[in-house]
Design a protein around this motif. Structure first.
Motif, short mmCIF file in Angstrom:
data_model
loop_
_atom_site.label_atom_id
_atom_site.label_comp_id
_atom_site.label_asym_id
_atom_site.label_seq_id
_atom_site.Cartn_x
_atom_site.Cartn_y
_atom_site.Cartn_z
N ILE A 195 0.87 -1.38 0.08
CA ILE A 195 0.01 0.06 0.06
C ILE A 195 0.96 1.29 -0.13
N VAL A 196 1.84 1.42 0.89
CA VAL A 196 2.85 2.29 1.09
C VAL A 196 3.42 2.42 -0.73
N ARG A 197 3.99 1.61 -1.10
CA ARG A 197 4.47 1.81 -2.35
C ARG A 197 3.51 2.16 -3.34
N ALA A 198 2.30 1.65 -3.25
CA ALA A 198 1.34 2.17 -4.18
C ALA A 198 1.03 3.60 -4.10
N ARG A 199 1.08 3.99 -3.04
CA ARG A 199 0.91 5.65 -2.78
C ARG A 199 2.11 6.46 -3.33
N GLN A 200 3.20 5.85 -3.15
CA GLN A 200 4.24 6.55 -3.65
C GLN A 200 4.52 6.65 -5.14
N LEU A 201 3.74 5.70 -5.92
CA LEU A 201 3.75 5.59 -7.36
C LEU A 201 2.39 6.31 -7.72
#
Length: 241
Positions: A195-201
């Motif tokens: 989820i954190v990576r999704a937000r970054q991208l």
């Protein structure tokens, strides 16, 4: 029956789930057939000693090898690698990840799909902490750990999603591929990092309230070691994102 070109590949990583597997597969088939969505179920068994794979083979005979794909591995290699392994064999343009232990009810999948269509979301996550979502069958300690983990994660990571440690999600396949490539965590933290990576991208995240029911058969896999590794993983994520 409505027919669409979208296809949904369900990844079911299993380890000692022989009692649960027939029921979860029956429920998946039922809800997909009722809603008319095209689907396949990919069972990734990690060398279960309890005969889960033999049960999966029987299920394949019942429902057909076009609906039930068996992609076993020789031993337990972790959730992240199970998803990577499963995705290689997924022919759908959407991938659903969920647990095989009946804690995630397939009845929510049509809601995930409708939600995804509504906002063309890159991923839709089931949440226990919004709307009429909830947890059943947990003792107070387990609830406090889960709430605490989620609260800590919210404070440190500000992820823009209300349930970070849940593992019941629908992804666009290419989105899941790009996230898994970037994820370094193992175990419990893996879902949160996704989820954190999704937000970054800048991927968009939709949420559907779900009721989560503790395992019906077998042992829960959350112990003291997992809690320690979760906190370590959380702090690593905080430091590196």
């Amino acid at each position: 029956m409505r027919v669409r070109e979208d296809k949904y590949s369900v990844l079911l990583p299993t380890y000692n789930e022989r009692e649960n597997l027939p029921l979860i597969v029956w429920l998946l088939v039922k809800y997909f057939n009722e809603s008319g969505y095209n689907y396949e179920i990919i069972i990734i068994d990690d060398g279960s000693p309890d005969g889960t794979l033999e049960v999966a083979e029987q299920l394949q005979k019942i429902y057909g090898s076009n609906k039930i794909l068996l992609r076993p591995r020789e031993k337990k290699l972790g959730l992240g690698t199970a998803y990577i392994h499963g995705m290689k064999h997924a022919s759908g343009n959407f991938v659903i990840i969920m647990d095989a232990d009946l804690s995630h009810h397939p009845k929510f999948i049509p809601e995930f799909i409708e939600k995804q269509k509504e906002g063309d979301y890159d991923l839709v996550s089931g949440t226990r902490y919004r709307g009429n979502g909830g947890v059943y069958g947990w003792d107070l300690r387990r609830k406090l750990i889960s709430r605490g983990a989620n609260f800590l994660s919210q404070v440190l990571l500000r992820p823009g999603a209300s349930d970070l440690t849940g593992s019941f999600r629908l992804y666009k396949k290419h989105v899941l591929e790009s996230l898994v490539e970037r994820c370094v965590s193992k175990g419990y933290v893996f879902q949160m990092e996704m989820i954190v990576r999704a937000r970054q991208l800048n991927y968009t995240v939709g949420e559907v309230p779900i009721s989560f029911v503790d395992r019906v058969y077998g042992e829960s896999k959350l112990g003291g070691n997992e809690i320690v590794s979760f906190v370590k993983g959380l702090l690593t994520l905080f430091a590196t994102t």
